[in-house]
Design an enzyme around this catalytic site. Structure first.
Site, PDB file in Angstrom:
ATOM      1  N   TYR A 238       0.853  -1.186   0.000  1.00 17.71           N
ATOM      2  CA  TYR A 238       0.000   0.000   0.000  1.00 17.71           C
ATOM      3  C   TYR A 238       0.888   1.236   0.000  1.00 17.71           C
ATOM      4  CZ  TYR A 238       0.449  -0.237   5.209  1.00 17.71           C
ATOM      5  OH  TYR A 238       0.901  -0.308   6.493  1.00 17.71           O
TER       6      TYR A 238
ATOM      7  N   HIS B  81       6.846  -0.064   1.659  1.00 19.41           N
ATOM      8  CA  HIS B  81       6.283   0.776   0.616  1.00 19.41           C
ATOM      9  C   HIS B  81       7.124   0.772  -0.653  1.00 19.41           C
ATOM     10  CE1 HIS B  81       3.815   1.952   3.878  1.00 19.41           C
ATOM     11  NE2 HIS B  81       4.803   2.519   4.528  1.00 19.41           N
TER      12      HIS B  81
END
Ligand SMILES: *[C@@H]1O[C@H](CO)[C@@H](O)[C@H](O)[C@H]1NC(C)=O
Length: 312
Positions: free
Chosen positions: A240, A287
Protein backbone atom coordinates in the site's frame (compact mmCIF):
# COMPACT_ATOMS: atom_id res chain seq x y z
CA UNK A 1 -7.54 34.11 -20.37
CA UNK A 2 -9.44 36.62 -22.44
CA UNK A 3 -12.74 37.42 -20.78
CA UNK A 4 -14.42 37.98 -24.15
CA UNK A 5 -13.64 34.39 -25.07
CA UNK A 6 -15.25 33.21 -21.82
CA UNK A 7 -18.36 35.28 -22.53
CA UNK A 8 -18.43 33.91 -26.06
CA UNK A 9 -18.21 30.30 -24.87
CA UNK A 10 -20.81 30.98 -22.18
CA UNK A 11 -23.17 32.34 -24.82
CA UNK A 12 -22.58 29.34 -27.04
CA UNK A 13 -23.35 27.05 -24.13
CA UNK A 14 -26.49 28.98 -23.34
CA UNK A 15 -27.67 28.25 -26.87
CA UNK A 16 -26.68 24.61 -26.63
CA UNK A 17 -23.90 25.00 -29.19
CA UNK A 18 -21.03 24.16 -26.87
CA UNK A 19 -21.91 20.47 -27.22
CA UNK A 20 -20.89 20.84 -30.86
CA UNK A 21 -17.90 22.98 -29.96
CA UNK A 22 -16.48 20.36 -27.61
CA UNK A 23 -15.72 18.07 -30.52
CA UNK A 24 -13.57 20.74 -32.13
CA UNK A 25 -11.84 21.81 -28.91
CA UNK A 26 -8.36 20.45 -29.77
CA UNK A 27 -8.13 23.00 -32.60
CA UNK A 28 -8.69 25.80 -30.09
CA UNK A 29 -6.65 24.82 -27.04
CA UNK A 30 -6.75 28.42 -25.78
CA UNK A 31 -10.50 28.02 -25.34
CA UNK A 32 -10.08 25.91 -22.20
CA UNK A 33 -11.69 27.77 -19.35
CA UNK A 34 -9.29 28.21 -16.47
CA UNK A 35 -10.14 26.32 -13.29
CA UNK A 36 -8.15 28.53 -10.98
CA UNK A 37 -6.35 31.86 -10.90
CA UNK A 38 -2.81 30.51 -10.47
CA UNK A 39 -0.32 30.95 -13.33
CA UNK A 40 -0.71 27.24 -13.90
CA UNK A 41 -3.54 25.07 -12.55
CA UNK A 42 -3.25 21.40 -11.82
CA UNK A 43 -5.98 20.58 -14.34
CA UNK A 44 -6.97 17.25 -15.79
CA UNK A 45 -6.15 18.17 -19.38
CA UNK A 46 -2.80 16.40 -19.39
CA UNK A 47 -3.24 12.81 -20.69
CA UNK A 48 -0.63 11.31 -18.33
CA UNK A 49 -2.17 13.07 -15.36
CA UNK A 50 -5.63 11.94 -16.39
CA UNK A 51 -4.50 8.33 -16.14
CA UNK A 52 -3.64 8.94 -12.51
CA UNK A 53 -5.79 11.72 -11.12
CA UNK A 54 -9.49 11.08 -10.53
CA UNK A 55 -11.05 14.18 -9.03
CA UNK A 56 -14.32 12.33 -8.37
CA UNK A 57 -12.82 10.26 -5.58
CA UNK A 58 -13.80 11.75 -2.22
CA UNK A 59 -10.59 12.31 -0.27
CA UNK A 60 -12.29 12.51 3.13
CA UNK A 61 -15.05 10.63 4.89
CA UNK A 62 -18.26 12.51 5.58
CA UNK A 63 -21.49 11.60 7.34
CA UNK A 64 -23.40 11.05 4.10
CA UNK A 65 -20.70 9.04 2.33
CA UNK A 66 -20.97 5.29 2.11
CA UNK A 67 -17.73 3.33 1.64
CA UNK A 68 -18.03 0.72 -1.14
CA UNK A 69 -17.69 -2.76 0.30
CA UNK A 70 -14.84 -3.70 -2.05
CA UNK A 71 -12.86 -0.71 -0.77
CA UNK A 72 -13.52 -1.87 2.80
CA UNK A 73 -12.30 -5.37 1.93
CA UNK A 74 -9.09 -3.95 0.44
CA UNK A 75 -8.54 -1.61 3.40
CA UNK A 76 -9.12 -4.26 6.08
CA UNK A 77 -6.11 -6.27 4.84
CA UNK A 78 -3.65 -3.38 5.35
CA UNK A 79 -3.19 -4.03 9.05
CA UNK A 80 -5.14 -7.26 9.37
CA UNK A 81 -8.47 -5.93 10.55
CA UNK A 82 -10.61 -8.88 11.64
CA UNK A 83 -13.89 -7.08 12.25
CA UNK A 84 -16.55 -6.74 9.59
CA UNK A 85 -18.09 -4.04 7.45
CA UNK A 86 -21.06 -3.44 9.75
CA UNK A 87 -18.70 -2.76 12.68
CA UNK A 88 -16.89 -0.28 10.45
CA UNK A 89 -20.17 1.44 9.62
CA UNK A 90 -21.34 1.78 13.21
CA UNK A 91 -17.95 3.15 14.21
CA UNK A 92 -18.07 5.76 11.44
CA UNK A 93 -21.59 6.75 12.53
CA UNK A 94 -20.26 7.35 16.04
CA UNK A 95 -17.39 9.38 14.61
CA UNK A 96 -19.71 11.83 12.96
CA UNK A 97 -21.70 12.39 16.13
CA UNK A 98 -18.50 13.90 17.48
CA UNK A 99 -16.65 15.42 14.52
CA UNK A 100 -17.73 17.72 11.65
CA UNK A 101 -20.06 15.79 9.31
CA UNK A 102 -18.36 17.23 6.23
CA UNK A 103 -14.70 18.12 5.73
CA UNK A 104 -13.54 21.73 5.90
CA UNK A 105 -12.17 22.29 2.38
CA UNK A 106 -11.50 25.35 0.24
CA UNK A 107 -13.64 24.95 -2.89
CA UNK A 108 -11.96 25.48 -6.23
CA UNK A 109 -12.93 28.58 -8.18
CA UNK A 110 -11.68 30.38 -11.30
CA UNK A 111 -11.04 33.39 -9.03
CA UNK A 112 -8.90 31.50 -6.57
CA UNK A 113 -5.42 30.02 -6.47
CA UNK A 114 -5.21 27.47 -3.69
CA UNK A 115 -1.56 26.75 -2.89
CA UNK A 116 -0.36 23.72 -0.94
CA UNK A 117 3.03 23.05 0.64
CA UNK A 118 3.45 19.34 1.33
CA UNK A 119 6.21 19.06 3.90
CA UNK A 120 7.83 15.67 4.44
CA UNK A 121 10.40 14.94 7.11
CA UNK A 122 13.51 14.29 5.04
CA UNK A 123 16.94 15.32 6.27
CA UNK A 124 17.34 17.27 3.03
CA UNK A 125 15.44 20.11 4.71
CA UNK A 126 18.46 20.83 6.92
CA UNK A 127 20.10 24.13 5.99
CA UNK A 128 17.54 24.56 3.20
CA UNK A 129 16.20 27.94 4.46
CA UNK A 130 12.80 26.99 3.02
CA UNK A 131 10.91 28.21 6.12
CA UNK A 132 9.55 31.52 4.78
CA UNK A 133 8.71 29.94 1.41
CA UNK A 134 6.77 27.11 3.07
CA UNK A 135 4.85 29.53 5.31
CA UNK A 136 3.77 31.52 2.25
CA UNK A 137 1.31 28.77 1.15
CA UNK A 138 -2.42 28.79 1.98
CA UNK A 139 -2.28 25.15 3.06
CA UNK A 140 0.76 23.72 4.84
CA UNK A 141 0.51 19.97 5.35
CA UNK A 142 2.97 18.27 7.70
CA UNK A 143 3.33 14.58 8.36
CA UNK A 144 3.49 12.66 11.65
CA UNK A 145 6.02 14.05 14.10
CA UNK A 146 7.59 16.60 11.78
CA UNK A 147 7.71 19.43 14.30
CA UNK A 148 8.69 23.01 13.61
CA UNK A 149 10.09 24.18 16.95
CA UNK A 150 13.82 24.66 16.66
CA UNK A 151 13.76 24.19 12.86
CA UNK A 152 11.74 27.28 11.82
CA UNK A 153 14.32 28.65 9.36
CA UNK A 154 14.28 25.44 7.34
CA UNK A 155 10.73 24.11 7.76
CA UNK A 156 8.63 27.18 8.65
CA UNK A 157 6.17 27.74 11.48
CA UNK A 158 2.74 27.34 9.93
CA UNK A 159 0.81 24.05 10.00
CA UNK A 160 -2.73 24.10 8.64
CA UNK A 161 -3.02 20.30 8.39
CA UNK A 162 -1.19 17.52 10.17
CA UNK A 163 -1.39 13.95 8.94
CA UNK A 164 -1.31 11.37 11.71
CA UNK A 165 -2.32 7.90 12.77
CA UNK A 166 -2.64 6.79 16.41
CA UNK A 167 0.93 5.49 16.58
CA UNK A 168 2.30 8.84 15.33
CA UNK A 169 -0.10 11.21 17.08
CA UNK A 170 0.88 14.49 18.70
CA UNK A 171 -0.95 17.44 20.28
CA UNK A 172 -1.90 20.26 17.92
CA UNK A 173 -2.66 23.92 18.27
CA UNK A 174 -6.19 25.22 17.88
CA UNK A 175 -5.86 26.23 14.23
CA UNK A 176 -4.45 23.00 12.81
CA UNK A 177 -6.61 20.36 11.14
CA UNK A 178 -6.01 16.86 12.46
CA UNK A 179 -6.07 14.59 9.40
CA UNK A 180 -6.37 10.97 10.45
CA UNK A 181 -5.02 8.22 8.21
CA UNK A 182 -6.82 5.18 9.62
CA UNK A 183 -5.52 1.70 8.75
CA UNK A 184 -7.92 -0.30 10.91
CA UNK A 185 -11.20 0.13 12.81
CA UNK A 186 -9.28 0.56 16.04
CA UNK A 187 -7.75 3.75 14.62
CA UNK A 188 -11.24 5.22 14.24
CA UNK A 189 -12.10 4.15 17.80
CA UNK A 190 -8.87 5.75 18.97
CA UNK A 191 -9.97 9.09 17.51
CA UNK A 192 -13.26 9.00 19.44
CA UNK A 193 -11.64 7.92 22.70
CA UNK A 194 -8.58 10.19 22.48
CA UNK A 195 -11.00 13.14 22.48
CA UNK A 196 -13.20 11.76 25.26
CA UNK A 197 -12.58 8.96 27.75
CA UNK A 198 -8.99 8.23 26.75
CA UNK A 199 -7.77 5.25 24.75
CA UNK A 200 -6.01 2.39 26.50
CA UNK A 201 -5.58 -0.21 23.75
CA UNK A 202 -2.41 -1.62 22.25
CA UNK A 203 -0.90 -1.57 18.81
CA UNK A 204 2.46 -2.34 17.18
CA UNK A 205 3.79 0.82 18.88
CA UNK A 206 2.78 2.75 22.01
CA UNK A 207 -0.29 4.95 21.52
CA UNK A 208 -1.11 8.32 23.06
CA UNK A 209 -4.25 7.84 25.15
CA UNK A 210 -5.54 11.43 24.85
CA UNK A 211 -4.91 14.22 22.40
CA UNK A 212 -5.17 18.01 22.46
CA UNK A 213 -6.49 19.32 19.14
CA UNK A 214 -9.44 21.25 17.77
CA UNK A 215 -12.33 18.78 17.48
CA UNK A 216 -14.02 20.96 14.84
CA UNK A 217 -11.04 20.66 12.50
CA UNK A 218 -10.81 16.87 12.43
CA UNK A 219 -10.80 15.21 9.00
CA UNK A 220 -10.55 11.50 8.21
CA UNK A 221 -8.99 10.14 5.04
CA UNK A 222 -11.38 7.98 3.02
CA UNK A 223 -10.18 4.33 2.85
CA UNK A 224 -11.38 4.31 -0.76
CA UNK A 225 -8.93 7.16 -1.42
CA UNK A 226 -6.07 4.94 -0.20
CA UNK A 227 -7.22 2.22 -2.59
CA UNK A 228 -7.42 4.74 -5.42
CA UNK A 229 -3.84 5.93 -4.78
CA UNK A 230 -2.64 2.33 -4.75
CA UNK A 231 -4.45 1.46 -7.99
CA UNK A 232 -4.40 4.62 -10.08
CA UNK A 233 -1.13 6.20 -8.97
CA UNK A 234 1.01 3.21 -8.08
CA UNK A 235 -0.63 0.67 -10.41
CA UNK A 236 -0.89 -1.69 -7.41
CA UNK A 237 2.88 -1.79 -6.85
CA UNK A 238 3.84 -2.48 -3.25
CA UNK A 239 1.40 -3.48 -0.51
CA UNK A 240 0.00 0.00 0.00
CA UNK A 241 1.19 3.58 -0.52
CA UNK A 242 3.39 5.33 2.01
CA UNK A 243 1.93 8.07 4.18
CA UNK A 244 4.07 10.65 2.35
CA UNK A 245 2.81 9.58 -1.04
CA UNK A 246 -0.83 9.49 0.04
CA UNK A 247 -0.34 13.00 1.43
CA UNK A 248 0.99 14.20 -1.92
CA UNK A 249 -2.00 12.65 -3.72
CA UNK A 250 -4.31 14.23 -1.17
CA UNK A 251 -2.85 17.68 -1.85
CA UNK A 252 -3.82 17.29 -5.51
CA UNK A 253 -7.43 17.04 -4.37
CA UNK A 254 -7.14 20.14 -2.18
CA UNK A 255 -5.02 22.63 -4.14
CA UNK A 256 -4.37 24.10 -7.58
CA UNK A 257 -0.65 24.58 -7.10
CA UNK A 258 1.52 22.14 -5.18
CA UNK A 259 5.03 22.53 -3.86
CA UNK A 260 6.74 19.59 -2.22
CA UNK A 261 9.44 19.88 0.43
CA UNK A 262 11.33 17.36 2.55
CA UNK A 263 10.82 14.27 0.38
CA UNK A 264 13.51 11.81 -0.65
CA UNK A 265 17.12 11.38 0.38
CA UNK A 266 19.75 14.03 1.04
CA UNK A 267 22.41 14.90 -1.56
CA UNK A 268 24.53 11.93 -0.40
CA UNK A 269 21.63 9.50 -0.79
CA UNK A 270 20.97 9.14 2.95
CA UNK A 271 17.45 8.80 4.34
CA UNK A 272 16.83 10.30 7.76
CA UNK A 273 14.53 12.84 9.44
CA UNK A 274 15.49 16.50 9.67
CA UNK A 275 14.86 16.30 13.43
CA UNK A 276 16.68 13.01 14.03
CA UNK A 277 20.17 11.61 13.90
CA UNK A 278 21.65 10.77 10.50
CA UNK A 279 20.90 7.11 9.90
CA UNK A 280 22.70 5.69 6.91
CA UNK A 281 20.71 2.47 6.91
CA UNK A 282 17.11 3.66 7.08
CA UNK A 283 14.85 1.80 4.65
CA UNK A 284 11.41 2.90 3.56
CA UNK A 285 9.51 -0.10 4.98
CA UNK A 286 6.96 -2.09 2.99
CA UNK A 287 6.28 0.78 0.62
CA UNK A 288 7.25 1.07 -3.05
CA UNK A 289 9.80 3.79 -2.34
CA UNK A 290 11.32 3.73 -5.84
CA UNK A 291 8.03 3.83 -7.70
CA UNK A 292 6.69 6.67 -5.57
CA UNK A 293 9.85 8.69 -6.00
CA UNK A 294 9.73 8.18 -9.79
CA UNK A 295 6.18 9.53 -9.94
CA UNK A 296 7.23 12.53 -7.87
CA UNK A 297 10.03 13.22 -10.36
CA UNK A 298 7.67 12.76 -13.31
CA UNK A 299 5.17 15.23 -11.85
CA UNK A 300 8.00 17.66 -11.29
CA UNK A 301 9.36 17.31 -14.83
CA UNK A 302 5.87 17.80 -16.28
CA UNK A 303 5.58 20.99 -14.14
CA UNK A 304 2.52 19.60 -12.36
CA UNK A 305 4.13 20.06 -8.97
CA UNK A 306 7.39 21.64 -7.91
CA UNK A 307 9.75 19.45 -5.97
CA UNK A 308 12.26 21.25 -3.74
CA UNK A 309 15.01 18.79 -2.87
CA UNK A 310 17.01 21.10 -0.64
CA UNK A 311 20.31 20.96 -2.43
CA UNK A 312 19.95 22.22 -5.98
C1 LIG B 1 -13.30 7.96 -10.64
O1 LIG B 1 -13.88 7.81 -9.36
C2 LIG B 1 -15.29 7.61 -9.36
C3 LIG B 1 -15.74 7.64 -7.91
O2 LIG B 1 -15.05 6.71 -7.13
C4 LIG B 1 -15.60 6.32 -10.09
O3 LIG B 1 -16.99 6.11 -10.11
C5 LIG B 1 -15.03 6.38 -11.49
O4 LIG B 1 -15.22 5.15 -12.14
C6 LIG B 1 -13.54 6.70 -11.47
N1 LIG B 1 -13.05 6.92 -12.81
C7 LIG B 1 -11.99 6.27 -13.29
C8 LIG B 1 -11.59 6.63 -14.69
O5 LIG B 1 -11.39 5.43 -12.67
Amino acid sequence: MNSRVIVFVALLCATGLCVLLRGSMPEFPQLQISRCSCDKCLTEEDPWLMQHLNKSVQPFLSADYSLPEDAFNWWKRLQLESRDYSTYRTTVERLFQMFPPSPDLIESSPDRCRTCAVVGNSGNLRQSHYGPLIDFHDVVIRINKGHTKGYEADVGTKTTHRIMYPESAMDLDDSTHLVLFAFKIKDLEWLIKAFSTGFFGRSYAPIKSTIKANKDLVMILNPAFMKYVHEMWLKKKGRYPSTGFMTLALSMHMCDEINVFGFGADSDGNWYHYFGAVNKNLRTGPHPGGQEYDILQQLHKAHKIHFYNGWQ
